[in-house]
Each structure stands twice: as structure tokens, then as C-alpha cells.
Motif scaffolding. Structure first.
Motif, PDB file in Angstrom:
ATOM      1  N   ASP A 100       0.841  -1.198   0.000  1.00 22.82           N
ATOM      2  CA  ASP A 100       0.000   0.000   0.000  1.00 22.82           C
ATOM      3  C   ASP A 100       0.871   1.240   0.000  1.00 22.82           C
ATOM      4  N   ARG A 101       0.589   2.146  -0.946  1.00 22.43           N
ATOM      5  CA  ARG A 101       1.364   3.377  -1.061  1.00 22.43           C
ATOM      6  C   ARG A 101       0.422   4.562  -1.277  1.00 22.43           C
ATOM      7  N   VAL A 102       1.002   5.765  -1.234  1.00 16.29           N
ATOM      8  CA  VAL A 102       0.240   6.995  -1.430  1.00 16.29           C
ATOM      9  C   VAL A 102       0.821   7.721  -2.639  1.00 16.29           C
ATOM     10  N   GLY A 103      -0.058   8.087  -3.577  1.00 14.47           N
ATOM     11  CA  GLY A 103       0.382   8.685  -4.827  1.00 14.47           C
ATOM     12  C   GLY A 103       0.648  10.170  -4.739  1.00 14.47           C
ATOM     13  N   GLU A 104       1.000  10.751  -5.898  1.00 12.07           N
ATOM     14  CA  GLU A 104       1.344  12.168  -5.972  1.00 12.07           C
ATOM     15  C   GLU A 104       0.188  13.079  -5.578  1.00 12.07           C
ATOM     16  N   ASP A 105      -1.038  12.599  -5.773  1.00  6.08           N
ATOM     17  CA  ASP A 105      -2.208  13.414  -5.440  1.00  6.08           C
ATOM     18  C   ASP A 105      -2.661  13.242  -3.992  1.00  6.08           C
ATOM     19  N   GLY A 106      -1.918  12.450  -3.220  1.00  2.00           N
ATOM     20  CA  GLY A 106      -2.257  12.259  -1.819  1.00  2.00           C
ATOM     21  C   GLY A 106      -3.212  11.126  -1.537  1.00  2.00           C
ATOM     22  N   SER A 107      -3.668  10.419  -2.566  1.00  2.00           N
ATOM     23  CA  SER A 107      -4.609   9.316  -2.362  1.00  2.00           C
ATOM     24  C   SER A 107      -3.871   7.983  -2.299  1.00  2.00           C
ATOM     25  N   ALA A 108      -4.395   7.085  -1.468  1.00  2.00           N
ATOM     26  CA  ALA A 108      -3.785   5.771  -1.316  1.00  2.00           C
ATOM     27  C   ALA A 108      -4.092   4.895  -2.524  1.00  2.00           C
ATOM     28  N   TYR A 109      -3.167   4.004  -2.836  1.00  2.00           N
ATOM     29  CA  TYR A 109      -3.389   3.058  -3.925  1.00  2.00           C
ATOM     30  C   TYR A 109      -2.696   1.741  -3.592  1.00  2.00           C
ATOM     31  N   ALA A 110      -3.163   0.675  -4.217  1.00  2.00           N
ATOM     32  CA  ALA A 110      -2.569  -0.648  -4.017  1.00  2.00           C
ATOM     33  C   ALA A 110      -1.424  -0.842  -4.995  1.00  2.00           C
ATOM     34  N   ALA A 111      -0.277  -1.251  -4.485  1.00  2.00           N
ATOM     35  CA  ALA A 111       0.873  -1.560  -5.338  1.00  2.00           C
ATOM     36  C   ALA A 111       0.651  -2.920  -5.989  1.00  2.00           C
ATOM     37  N   THR A 112       0.606  -2.944  -7.314  1.00  2.00           N
ATOM     38  CA  THR A 112       0.366  -4.188  -8.038  1.00  2.00           C
ATOM     39  C   THR A 112       1.627  -4.729  -8.707  1.00  2.00           C
ATOM     40  N   ALA A 113       2.730  -3.984  -8.598  1.00  2.00           N
ATOM     41  CA  ALA A 113       3.977  -4.403  -9.230  1.00  2.00           C
ATOM     42  C   ALA A 113       5.004  -4.788  -8.166  1.00  2.00           C
ATOM     43  N   ASP A 114       5.997  -5.534  -8.580  1.00  2.00           N
ATOM     44  CA  ASP A 114       7.060  -5.970  -7.690  1.00  2.00           C
ATOM     45  C   ASP A 114       7.950  -4.789  -7.299  1.00  2.00           C
ATOM     46  N   ASP A 115       8.332  -4.727  -6.020  1.00  2.00           N
ATOM     47  CA  ASP A 115       9.262  -3.697  -5.560  1.00  2.00           C
ATOM     48  C   ASP A 115      10.589  -4.288  -5.109  1.00  2.00           C
ATOM     49  N   ALA A 116      10.755  -5.603  -5.274  1.00  2.00           N
ATOM     50  CA  ALA A 116      12.024  -6.261  -4.958  1.00  2.00           C
ATOM     51  C   ALA A 116      12.131  -7.547  -5.766  1.00  2.00           C
ATOM     52  N   ALA A 117      13.359  -7.938  -6.065  1.00  2.00           N
ATOM     53  CA  ALA A 117      13.598  -9.188  -6.795  1.00  2.00           C
ATOM     54  C   ALA A 117      14.981  -9.713  -6.429  1.00  2.00           C
TER      55      ALA A 117
END
Length: 382
Positions: A229-246
Motif C-alpha cells: 500500500d502506497r500513497v500517490g502524488e495526489d495524496g490518495s492511497a493506492y494498491a501496489a500491483t507491481a514488484d518492488d524487490a527481486a
């Protein structure tokens, strides 16, 4: 003989990388220094035409840097006979369409990586460029940075003897966007927008390994989304659907084993954000983007495992700094210079769209390995 003024359409310069590295530190710096010298004594002088979606941002950049031409209309630029090169540093999922339009307009192409969403699409773009009699280039900037150039010098000079292994550590903590702004755009964390650390970084690892050591012949990888879970440039939360580590084990064609960890969820305890340790029978080295340290077989200390005593060896102090032995310009600029010169000479340019496709081949193999939980062999060839 007259110098050659070359119109370069630059699409995506309002982004951080496109603006800082490609426009300011490469094209404008080359222009300010009088262009790129050619073997016949003339010089190639790039003249940028800024392209993007935001009229406000383009105008501000143009006024700040004395760039005369800018537009939000890509087709008008592609139809302009004074524009010879199309450069693309947009987000990945819109690049392929723009490149196709540029090829149809007869422009040489230089693009950020990945050049497309898939290896198949990248190969198709390569064939389109070749069939049109045009030239292509894909950004492979890490090869031109001081640390890896020093590492390559050690390899070419036989310092390592037989190379046994390569261990790479890349990454840093990208803030989630709630209590501190994230250092990366939110699309990086959405698979539907072309995000993910594998798609972003494995094309880099492919060309680094290929050009300094040997091509990758097999991969075993595990992808993860550590921060869902992250917060975007507009201040709204969004679900991370991509890999952030490998985490990957890569087998090279010459028998060398490489291990590379890539993560946007790791706190840095190393000298640089990326470091590669290379171990060989005659010596070892640790290279980052700027520095490189080495230890030869003759100067290797005798280590002994003793968990009951404090470690007395000053291990880090026992490595020797590899000297520059030359002047290093900005890595992005250096590759731009090679590409611009390539347009007017018959010299080979190994960093073309087919090279970009090979980077995507590795990324896709790593994704398949993670999804299927197995080792995936990588075919050689185009």
C-alpha cells in the motif's frame, strides 16, 4: 566542411531523468561544447526540440535553457524534415506507439529502456527500424559510468584470472508517500502502467553482465511486493500491483555465477546505491557507479573463523582504490556522443534495439521463473 546541425525531438524531458540526464547534462552540454567531432573533421551539433504533454512545463524548461522550439504536438515534430532523431523517455507503456510513429516518419530512434513492454514488441521495433534503413539506440548508461569502466579495465587486463562469481546489491528505501513524499513516481508500483523493479532494472543487469562478463544463459528469480500500500502524488492511497524487490541467481555463458538483489525496500549500508563484487582466482574487486576497489591474490589476508573473539582484521582498509587513469564525462552524455557519431559513420553501435530486446528477454525470464518457481534457461541469438 560545414558542421552538421541535427534536429533531435526529445519526448519526455519534463520527467526527472529526461530533463536532468538527457537534456541538460547530455544534449545541451554537447551543444554548448560545440558538438561531437567526426573523423572527417566536422562536428555534429544537436538542436533539441522539446516534446511533451504539459505546455506549461515545456515553456518553462525552454525559457530557462534557451531552447527555441517546443511543442505538445508530436506529429508536427515527426513531419518536420529538420528533425532527424526521435528520443523517447516517456513512461514505458506509451513508448512503443510513439516509436512506431517516429519510424514511419523516417527518424532515427534513441530511447530509454525498456524500449517496449515485451521482448517480442522490442524485436518487432528493431526489425521496423532496420527495414526502414534507420538506426536505433537504447540507453545503457551504467556501462559508461566511472566505477564500471574501471571494473571493465580490470577484466580486460586479466586482473581476476578466472572469474568465479559476481554479487550485485542495488536499492534504497523509497518512502511510501504517506509521511514523506516518495522518490519514485507511483506508476513504478503499478503493473498495469508498466511498473515493477524487474522490468525497470533487469534490462540494466543484462547489459552490464553481457558487456563486462558474458551473456546470461539461465535465471532463477523470486519477485516480491514487500510494501503493498502506497500513497500517490495526489495524496490518495493506492494498491501496489507491481514488484518492488527481486532476488536472482543468474548463470552466465562462461560459467560465472551472478547473484543480484534489487530492492526499493532496503536501507543502504554500502558506499553506493549499487555495488558489484567480483571474485576471481587471482583477485577480487568491488565496483559502484563511481568508485572501484580491488584486492589481489598476493595481498589477500588470511582469514579464520573465530566466533569467540572480536574481529581484528580491518578488512575494508585492505583493499586498494583503482585509479581513474583518465577523465570520465557524464555516462548518459558519453553514450549520446557515441550514438550521434554513429549516425554519420559506419562504426558499429552495439547498444541498439536488439540489445534492448535482450534486456527484456532477461526480465521476462525472471518473471516466469518467479511465477513458476523454477530455473529458466535463456536462449541465445537475436
Amino acid at each position: 566542411m560545414d558542421d552538421r546541425v541535427l534536429g533531435v525531438a526529445m519526448n519526455g524531458v519534463t520527467g526527472r531523468m529526461g530533463y536532468r540526464q538527457h537534456l541538460v547534462r547530455s544534449i545541451l552540454a554537447i551543444r554548448a561544447d560545440g558538438g561531437v567531432p567526426l573523423p572527417d573533421g566536422t562536428r555534429v551539433i544537436p538542436e533539441p526540440v522539446l516534446v511533451g504533454r504539459s505546455e506549461r512545463k515545456l515553456r518553462a524548461i525552454a525559457e530557462q535553457h534557451g531552447v527555441e522550439r517546443w511543442t505538445t504536438d508530436l506529429d508536427s515534430v515527426l513531419s518536420d524534415p529538420s528533425v532527424h532523431v526521435y528520443f523517447d523517455s516517456q513512461v514505458t507503456n506509451v513508448r512503443e506507439d510513439a516509436v512506431r510513429r517516429a519510424v514511419a516518419a523516417g527518424k532515427h530512434i534513441y530511447a530509454e529502456k525498456p524500449v517496449a513492454d515485451t521482448e517480442a514488441a522490442a524485436l518487432e521495433l528493431a526489425r521496423l527500424v532496420e527495414d526502414a534503413g534507420l538506426k536505433s539506440g537504447v540507453v545503457q548508461d551504467k556501462l559508461f559510468l566511472p566505477g564500471l569502466r574501471k571494473l571493465r579495465r580490470l577484466v580486460d587486463g586479466g586482473f581476476f584470472g578466472r572469474i568465479l562469481s559476481v554479487r550485485g546489491e542495488f536499492g534504497y528505501w523509497v518512502f511510501e508517500g504517506d509521511w514523506q513524499d516518495a522518490q519514485r513516481p507511483s506508476w513504478n508500483y503499478r503493473a498495469e502502467d508498466g511498473g515493477g523493479i524487474v522490468l525497470d532494472m533487469f534490462p540494466h543487469w543484462n547489459y552490464v553482465l553481457e558487456h563486462i562478463f558474458a551473456p546470461v544463459s539461465a535465471v532463477t528469480a523470486r519477485m516480491a511486493t514487500h510494501v503493498p500500500d502506497r500513497v500517490g502524488e495526489d495524496g490518495s492511497a493506492y494498491a501496489a500491483t507491481a514488484d518492488d524487490a527481486a532476488y536472482a541467481i543468474l548463470e552466465l555463458a562462461n560459467g560465472t555465477i551472478a547473484q543480484i538483489n534489487s530492492s526499493w525496500c532496503v536501507r543502504v549500508n554500502r558506499d553506493e546505491l549499487v555495488e558489484f563484487q567480483v571474485d576471481g582466482t587471482l583477485g577480487s574487486a568491488v565496483a559502484g557507479l563511481r568508485e572501484c576497489r580491488a584486492q589481489s591474490r598476493a595481498t589477500t589476508p588470511r582469514c579464520a573463523w573465530d566466533p569467540d573473539r572480536a574481529e581484528a582484521q580491518p578488512y575494508r582498509q585492505q583493499w586498494q582504490t583503482v585509479p581513474d587513469n583518465g577523465e570520465f564525462t557524464n555516462g548518459f552524455r558519453r553514450q549520446w556522443e557515441l550514438f550521434l557519431a554513429h549516425l554519420f559513420t559506419d562504426e558499429s553501435f552495439p547498444y541498439d534495439f536488439r540489445a534492448g530486446a535482450r534486456g527484456l528477454r532477461l526480465a521476462e525470464a525472471a518473471q516466469r521463473s518467479s511465477a513458476e518457481g523454477r530455473r529458466v534457461e535463456i536462449a541465445s541469438g537475436e
